[in-house]
Design an enzyme around this catalytic site. Structure first.
Site, PDB file in Angstrom:
ATOM      1  N   GLU A  42       0.832  -1.203   0.000  1.00 18.78           N
ATOM      2  CA  GLU A  42       0.000   0.000   0.000  1.00 18.78           C
ATOM      3  C   GLU A  42       0.873   1.262   0.000  1.00 18.78           C
ATOM      4  O   GLU A  42       1.865   1.348   0.727  1.00 18.78           O
ATOM      5  CB  GLU A  42      -0.878  -0.047   1.242  1.00 18.78           C
ATOM      6  CG  GLU A  42      -1.815   1.100   1.458  1.00 18.78           C
ATOM      7  CD  GLU A  42      -2.655   0.910   2.723  1.00 18.78           C
ATOM      8  OE1 GLU A  42      -3.627   1.678   2.892  1.00 18.78           O
ATOM      9  OE2 GLU A  42      -2.359   0.006   3.531  1.00 18.78           O
ATOM     10  N   LYS A 109      -9.186   2.642  -2.588  1.00 19.88           N
ATOM     11  CA  LYS A 109      -9.517   1.968  -1.328  1.00 19.88           C
ATOM     12  C   LYS A 109     -10.888   2.407  -0.833  1.00 19.88           C
ATOM     13  O   LYS A 109     -11.189   3.605  -0.771  1.00 19.88           O
ATOM     14  CB  LYS A 109      -8.443   2.290  -0.292  1.00 19.88           C
ATOM     15  CG  LYS A 109      -8.557   1.556   1.024  1.00 19.88           C
ATOM     16  CD  LYS A 109      -7.340   1.875   1.896  1.00 19.88           C
ATOM     17  CE  LYS A 109      -7.339   1.146   3.214  1.00 19.88           C
ATOM     18  NZ  LYS A 109      -6.118   1.432   4.009  1.00 19.88           N
ATOM     19  N   CYS A 145      -5.649  -3.226   1.995  1.00 20.10           N
ATOM     20  CA  CYS A 145      -5.549  -3.325   3.454  1.00 20.10           C
ATOM     21  C   CYS A 145      -6.915  -3.491   4.128  1.00 20.10           C
ATOM     22  O   CYS A 145      -7.491  -4.563   4.092  1.00 20.10           O
ATOM     23  CB  CYS A 145      -4.788  -2.116   3.995  1.00 20.10           C
ATOM     24  SG  CYS A 145      -3.963  -2.466   5.578  1.00 20.10           S
TER      25      CYS A 145
END
Length: 534
Positions: A42, A109, A145
């Site tokens: 990330e 994300k 994540c």
């Protein structure tokens, strides 16, 4: 499918060097492994967490230029690269899918964590769409994540036809984190009958340590590949989706080994990423400075560690002897400078003002501050970082001296309970004896007055740590802790000490985070507060 996991140690803000590391990894994946895809952690270009650097337009411009450079260096393999992405004045935590010098798709994300050490809603706007692309005949999806910790994004990707998920992470270490991660990833894989390739960052970044532990979990929820823990590298695994794969056992280390590795990595990266040429430590003959010094040597090498032994009128000869013995065991440079001349001079200077007043903690603090001056002078003169040696138990109750033993630029044991300090010392000595037995066996003491031991001021550390863990990490009230079998007077006193010493913790050096509730990023309490919990 040949997958390369780029488990890299990247530095926040070092965009130029991160870019070189990323391009080198892409070239290696292509030339050495003939990979189909390489996946990066990330926010790789700027590394994690960049914090308020994300508010600076020039920073985002540099990231964008670096992204263009990386895109231009790609070839036939797929590259999954994390980076911040500014689109129409909205900033996203993104992953670009790059191939043949083009971005063929991009994912933003969706689940932005905003708890514990995470503060992503301060910076990013959440995405709302999945990102699917084809690798040969395989439909693949991306998550980043926190997306994998909730069911929605993976389910969304599966419903849209994905057959594998690539999950990019910057997931920091804490005790038992690996088991939690594995459990979540296995659950998502089983829910969607879909393998998940998990890539994680590695390295120290201020208080945080990222432990790697990248892995691939098959559609049945079995771990079939596992990259090493706390080790940087480019790791390749060939995986056939839908075919039977061989499960492997998770990497199982003792809790002490896990923590010790995290502390060493945190110290090493803080020193080198901040361009120090070594460290200085005050070695007292006590357990905390002994363990701190050992960690520093294991992290940096003996040639980069220097200790100062600073006895006073209250220092036992045994303490000095043990400190020199440990310095010899570790092969580090050591020197003794007594604080007695400085301490006496300070007392003489203050004598007229202190006339008629009894001795108290003031005189103890003066000794600690004399040592702090010597250590800071050595640090300034040599360009070496001063490591402070306090542990979490002491930090919690304020058993330390501002501008004295709290002097230093980094605190390796800041999140380590005193009871764990002893466990780590014993664990490390099983490899080879580097901490004298006297240091481990004798009662701990600050040696700031005659015949002083820590238990003069504090309960035994087993009791203290048990109370502190419940009050700080579990957020139990004093009454709940008392109900768990601890003495009311002791619990009330310890809770008051924790509450009233927040001002010291605000001025303390940063240190390696190993628990889920470390002082600093995790636990944010006001200094001025009239609240007292019963």
């Amino acid at each position: 499918m040949k997958i390369v996991f780029a488990q890299l140690n990247l530095a926040v803000g070092d965009i130029s060097n991160n870019t070189k590391v990323i391009i080198n990894a892409i070239n290696r994946a292509d030339s050495e492994y003939d990979a189909d895809i390489i996946i990066f952690p990330e926010l790789s270009i700027c590394s994690y967490p960049p914090e308020d650097l994300l508010h600076r337009p020039s920073f985002l411009n540099e990231v964008n230029n670096a992204l263009k450079e990386i895109i231009s260096s790609t070839g036939e393999i797929f590259v999954l690269l994390g980076h911040p992405q500014l689109e129409e004045n909205e900033l996203y935590n993104s992953c670009s899918v790059i191939k043949d010098k083009k971005v063929i798709s991009r994912y933003n994300k969706q689940i932005l964590p905003n708890y514990s050490v995470f503060d992503e809603k301060r910076y990013f706007v959440p995405g709302n769409a999945s990102c699917l692309f084809n690798i040969g005949n395989t439909r693949a999806a991306i998550t980043i994540c926190e997306d994998i910790w909730e069911s929605g994004p993976a389910k969304q990707a599966a419903e849209e036809g994905a057959k594998i998920i690539f999950n990019l992470n910057a997931s920091p270490y804490h005790v038992n984190k690996l088991k939690k991660r594995e459990s979540i990833i296995k659950k998502r894989a089983q829910e969607n009958s879909m393998p998940i390739a998990y890539i994680n960052l590695i390295g120290g970044q201020d208080e945080l340590v990222f432990d790697g532990n990248s892995m691939l979990v098959d559609q049945n929820g079995s771990v079939v590949f596992h990259a090493p823990q706390f080790e940087e590298g480019i790791f390749q695994y060939t995986f056939a989706i839908g075919e039977k794969s061989v499960p492997i056992n998770s990497i199982e280390c003792s809790e002490e080994e896990n923590i010790y590795q995290a502390l060493c990595l945190g110290v090493r990266d803080y020193v080198y990423k901040n361009n120090f040429n070594g460290v200085v430590i005050g070695l007292s003959g006590g357990i905390d400075s002994a363990l701190t010094t050992t960690i520093a040597v294991d992290a940096l090498g003996a040639e980069n560690v220097e200790v100062l032994i600073m006895p006073s009128r209250y220092t036992a000869k045994m303490s000095v002897d043990d400190a020199f013995e440990q310095a010899n065991l570790l092969g580090i440079k050591s020197e003794k400078i007594s604080i007695e001349p400085a301490f006496s001079t300070m007392l003489n200077s203050l004598a007229p003002r202190f006339d008629g007043l009894p001795e108290d903690i003031t005189e103890e603090n003066i000794q600690a501050r004399c040592r702090g001056v010597l250590l800071m002078a050595l640090s300034n003169k040599t360009g070496k970082l001063l490591l402070t040696t306090g542990n979490k138990s002491e930090v919690a109750v304020g058993y330390s001296t501002l501008y004295g033993d709290m002097c230093g630029g980094f605190s390796p044991l800041k999140d380590v309970w005193k009871t764990m300090v002893y466990k780590l010392a014993l664990w490390r000595n099983r490899k080879d004896i580097v901490i004298p037995e006297n240091v481990i066996n004798r009662p701990p003491s600050a040696e700031l007055k005659e015949n002083q031991v820590d238990q003069d001021s504090l309960p035994d550390y087993e009791t203290l740590d048990a109370i502190l863990e419940q009050y700080i990490e579990q957020d139990l009230s004093p009454s709940e802790i008392i109900a768990n079998g601890f003495a009311e007077q002791t619990v009330s006193r310890i809770a008051r000490l924790v509450d009233r010493n927040e001002y010291k913790r605000r001025q303390a050096a940063p240190g390696v985070r190993i628990t889920q509730r470390a002082f600093g990023r995790d636990r944010r309490y006001p200094i001025t507060s009239g609240y007292q919990e019963n």
